[in-house]
Write a protein that holds these residues in place. Sequence first.
Motif, PDB file in Angstrom:
ATOM      1  N   VAL A   1      34.993  45.652  35.585  1.00  0.00           N
ATOM      2  CA  VAL A   1      35.929  46.771  35.412  1.00  0.00           C
ATOM      3  C   VAL A   1      36.193  46.387  34.622  1.00  0.00           C
TER       4      VAL A   1
ATOM      5  N   GLY B   1      38.521  41.402  39.185  1.00  0.00           N
ATOM      6  CA  GLY B   1      37.736  40.605  39.642  1.00  0.00           C
ATOM      7  C   GLY B   1      36.518  41.424  39.895  1.00  0.00           C
ATOM      8  N   LYS B   2      35.697  42.475  39.270  1.00  0.00           N
ATOM      9  CA  LYS B   2      34.970  43.317  40.078  1.00  0.00           C
ATOM     10  C   LYS B   2      34.320  43.376  38.027  1.00  0.00           C
TER      11      LYS B   2
ATOM     12  N   ILE C   1      44.191  46.684  30.975  1.00  0.00           N
ATOM     13  CA  ILE C   1      44.916  46.962  32.249  1.00  0.00           C
ATOM     14  C   ILE C   1      43.362  47.175  33.174  1.00  0.00           C
TER      15      ILE C   1
ATOM     16  N   GLU D   1      42.040  33.325  28.799  1.00  0.00           N
ATOM     17  CA  GLU D   1      40.667  33.198  28.688  1.00  0.00           C
ATOM     18  C   GLU D   1      39.649  33.754  29.433  1.00  0.00           C
TER      19      GLU D   1
ATOM     20  N   VAL E   1      35.632  43.235  32.314  1.00  0.00           N
ATOM     21  CA  VAL E   1      34.918  43.108  30.884  1.00  0.00           C
ATOM     22  C   VAL E   1      33.836  44.456  30.588  1.00  0.00           C
TER      23      VAL E   1
ATOM     24  N   TYR F   1      39.252  36.332  27.097  1.00  0.00           N
ATOM     25  CA  TYR F   1      39.190  36.850  26.103  1.00  0.00           C
ATOM     26  C   TYR F   1      37.598  36.165  25.380  1.00  0.00           C
TER      27      TYR F   1
ATOM     28  N   TRP G   1      56.346  45.171  30.812  1.00  0.00           N
ATOM     29  CA  TRP G   1      55.913  44.954  29.607  1.00  0.00           C
ATOM     30  C   TRP G   1      56.899  45.431  28.865  1.00  0.00           C
TER      31      TRP G   1
ATOM     32  N   ALA H   1      47.568  38.133  23.556  1.00  0.00           N
ATOM     33  CA  ALA H   1      47.380  37.948  25.292  1.00  0.00           C
ATOM     34  C   ALA H   1      48.217  37.491  25.729  1.00  0.00           C
ATOM     35  N   ASN H   2      48.497  38.017  27.045  1.00  0.00           N
ATOM     36  CA  ASN H   2      49.480  37.511  28.113  1.00  0.00           C
ATOM     37  C   ASN H   2      48.861  35.812  28.459  1.00  0.00           C
TER      38      ASN H   2
ATOM     39  N   GLU I   1      49.055  34.241  31.117  1.00  0.00           N
ATOM     40  CA  GLU I   1      47.781  34.253  32.238  1.00  0.00           C
ATOM     41  C   GLU I   1      46.484  34.331  31.940  1.00  0.00           C
ATOM     42  N   ALA I   2      46.084  35.788  31.070  1.00  0.00           N
ATOM     43  CA  ALA I   2      44.708  35.885  30.982  1.00  0.00           C
ATOM     44  C   ALA I   2      44.152  35.652  29.660  1.00  0.00           C
TER      45      ALA I   2
HETATM   46  C1  LIG Z   1      43.075  40.646  32.802  1.00  0.00           C
HETATM   47  C2  LIG Z   1      42.112  42.059  33.932  1.00  0.00           C
HETATM   48  C3  LIG Z   1      42.716  42.824  32.362  1.00  0.00           C
HETATM   49  C4  LIG Z   1      41.006  41.561  34.046  1.00  0.00           C
HETATM   50  O1  LIG Z   1      39.854  42.753  34.243  1.00  0.00           O
HETATM   51  P1  LIG Z   1      39.625  42.446  35.761  1.00  0.00           P
HETATM   52  O2  LIG Z   1      38.428  43.547  35.963  1.00  0.00           O
HETATM   53  O3  LIG Z   1      40.233  41.703  36.985  1.00  0.00           O
HETATM   54  O4  LIG Z   1      38.301  41.083  35.586  1.00  0.00           O
HETATM   55  P2  LIG Z   1      36.431  41.197  35.404  1.00  0.00           P
HETATM   56  O5  LIG Z   1      36.310  41.166  36.738  1.00  0.00           O
HETATM   57  O6  LIG Z   1      36.405  41.979  34.223  1.00  0.00           O
HETATM   58  O7  LIG Z   1      36.164  39.453  35.162  1.00  0.00           O
HETATM   59  C5  LIG Z   1      35.693  39.565  35.061  1.00  0.00           C
HETATM   60  C6  LIG Z   1      35.512  37.550  34.560  1.00  0.00           C
HETATM   61  O8  LIG Z   1      36.887  37.501  33.534  1.00  0.00           O
HETATM   62  C7  LIG Z   1      37.441  36.734  34.179  1.00  0.00           C
HETATM   63  N1  LIG Z   1      38.757  36.546  34.479  1.00  0.00           N
HETATM   64  C8  LIG Z   1      39.124  38.099  34.875  1.00  0.00           C
HETATM   65  N2  LIG Z   1      40.780  37.627  34.768  1.00  0.00           N
HETATM   66  C9  LIG Z   1      40.521  36.316  34.016  1.00  0.00           C
HETATM   67  C10 LIG Z   1      42.204  35.914  34.146  1.00  0.00           C
HETATM   68  N3  LIG Z   1      43.282  36.200  34.153  1.00  0.00           N
HETATM   69  N4  LIG Z   1      42.075  34.521  33.341  1.00  0.00           N
HETATM   70  C11 LIG Z   1      40.696  34.591  32.949  1.00  0.00           C
HETATM   71  N5  LIG Z   1      39.660  34.818  33.698  1.00  0.00           N
HETATM   72  C12 LIG Z   1      39.676  36.135  33.662  1.00  0.00           C
HETATM   73  C13 LIG Z   1      37.104  36.207  35.731  1.00  0.00           C
HETATM   74  O9  LIG Z   1      36.463  34.723  36.531  1.00  0.00           O
HETATM   75  C14 LIG Z   1      35.351  37.170  35.411  1.00  0.00           C
HETATM   76  O10 LIG Z   1      34.067  35.921  35.215  1.00  0.00           O
HETATM   77  P3  LIG Z   1      32.962  35.495  36.437  1.00  0.00           P
HETATM   78  O11 LIG Z   1      32.715  36.922  36.533  1.00  0.00           O
HETATM   79  O12 LIG Z   1      32.423  34.126  35.703  1.00  0.00           O
HETATM   80  O13 LIG Z   1      34.298  35.831  37.517  1.00  0.00           O
HETATM   81  C15 LIG Z   1      43.037  42.390  34.834  1.00  0.00           C
HETATM   82  O14 LIG Z   1      42.952  41.161  35.385  1.00  0.00           O
HETATM   83  C16 LIG Z   1      44.055  42.623  34.930  1.00  0.00           C
HETATM   84  O15 LIG Z   1      44.634  43.954  34.236  1.00  0.00           O
HETATM   85  N6  LIG Z   1      45.182  41.924  34.537  1.00  0.00           N
HETATM   86  C17 LIG Z   1      46.562  42.226  34.443  1.00  0.00           C
HETATM   87  C18 LIG Z   1      46.964  42.384  33.436  1.00  0.00           C
HETATM   88  C19 LIG Z   1      46.831  41.405  32.487  1.00  0.00           C
HETATM   89  O16 LIG Z   1      47.117  40.389  32.198  1.00  0.00           O
HETATM   90  N7  LIG Z   1      46.167  41.889  31.219  1.00  0.00           N
HETATM   91  C20 LIG Z   1      45.536  41.753  30.231  1.00  0.00           C
HETATM   92  C21 LIG Z   1      46.860  41.592  29.220  1.00  0.00           C
HETATM   93  S1  LIG Z   1      46.016  39.898  27.967  1.00  0.00           S
END
Ligand SMILES: CC(C)(COP(=O)(O)OP(=O)(O)OC[C@H]1O[C@@H](n2cnc3c(N)ncnc32)[C@H](O)[C@@H]1OP(=O)(O)O)[C@@H](O)C(=O)NCCC(=O)NCCS
Length: 298
Positions: free
Chosen positions: A89, A86-87, A79, A119, A91, A121, A33, A113-114, A116-117
């Motif tokens: 962490v 998806g586990k 991050i 939703e 949240v 929030y 980034w 928010a990116n 890709e991410a």
């Molecule tokens: C986005 C990120 C922080 C989410 O963390 P995570 O530990 O993977 O997410 P969690 O497992 O806690 O997610 C829990 C819920 O959020 C949803 N969720 C997770 N990532 C998502 C995404 N990118 N978009 C939409 N919903 C998402 C999941 O579907 C899940 O819902 P469910 O339990 O009903 O299926 C992680 O995927 C990441 O590090 N991504 C790359 C870096 C990034 O883009 N960070 C965000 C910057 S704004």
Amino acid sequence: MRLHMAGRSELRIIRMKDSHLPEVFSLIDNENWGWEFAEIQQIYGLDQGSSVVALDGRDIVGLVTCIDFGSTAFIVHVIVRKGWRGKGVGVRMIETVLADLDSRGVSSVELHANPEAVEFYNQFSFKRLEDITFFAKDAPHSFPEPSAPSESSFSWLSPDDAPALSEALSTVFGYKKEDVEKALSKTPPHQALARIVSGRATAMFLSRTGRDLNAAGPWFMDEPTRAEADGMIRTMLSAVPAKRVDVLSPASNEVAKATFESCGFSVAKAGIVRVARSNSAANRYPGSVLSLGHLGLI
Ligand SMILES: CC(C)(COP(=O)(O)OP(=O)(O)OC[C@H]1O[C@@H](n2cnc3c(N)ncnc32)[C@H](O)[C@@H]1OP(=O)(O)O)[C@@H](O)C(=O)NCCC(=O)NCCS
């Protein structure tokens, strides 16, 4: 604060410490980034109490950096390490940070928010405010055409004069003056340019210089025009070191977009979404806002 996961050792969400910063930076750097280590140190220097890491044993598997400015807080990075996504962490980390901010009475939490991410929030009641475009320009910062006539209407302010800088910025950006002033006194910008009319700033542009980049913003101008915006950014670019310049700009601001593009900026990332979770109505930026601070408020 504790999360048990099947087949894994116990995961702990704890407050980020100074000793975590190199590993935190390495996780941020992996995302490409464009952040610098000095900026991560700056975020931590502004607020040592609001950022968290998720630890698996002694390994950092997730991080949230956050700056509590007072009544507004800004989440800068979220991050989770690949393999741990998806586990739950992410949240757990956000819940921990928000519970902490709520307990301190912080009324509004924002983040960029990116695409890709974004939703992710929704589940924490963040609401979409507006789209933000990330523009970047490489050095050198010279222009083939003659300079705009309006350049002389701008003057340099002392970057250390936090009260003067925060007065106009807080009103335009809709943040509390004390928050902006406190943040600017802790980390003053390197350049502060303004247009002063009858003792009042009708335009202001701050910039910070890092190792490889100049982070340009916040920048506002009352009723911006192409000619005036062009004159102001050229004046700023003539004063910054010959390094890349990064700006974050509200996507709806056509004057800003045209000005950045005509000065050699190109879109580094579009579709970033400014979201806020707020007790009161957090508003979109007004048309006078041409670029934002790298760290939210500043
Ligand atoms: C986005 C990120 C922080 C989410 O963390 P995570 O530990 O993977 O997410 P969690 O497992 O806690 O997610 C829990 C819920 O959020 C949803 N969720 C997770 N990532 C998502 C995404 N990118 N978009 C939409 N919903 C998402 C999941 O579907 C899940 O819902 P469910 O339990 O009903 O299926 C992680 O995927 C990441 O590090 N991504 C790359 C870096 C990034 O883009 N960070 C965000 C910057 S704004």
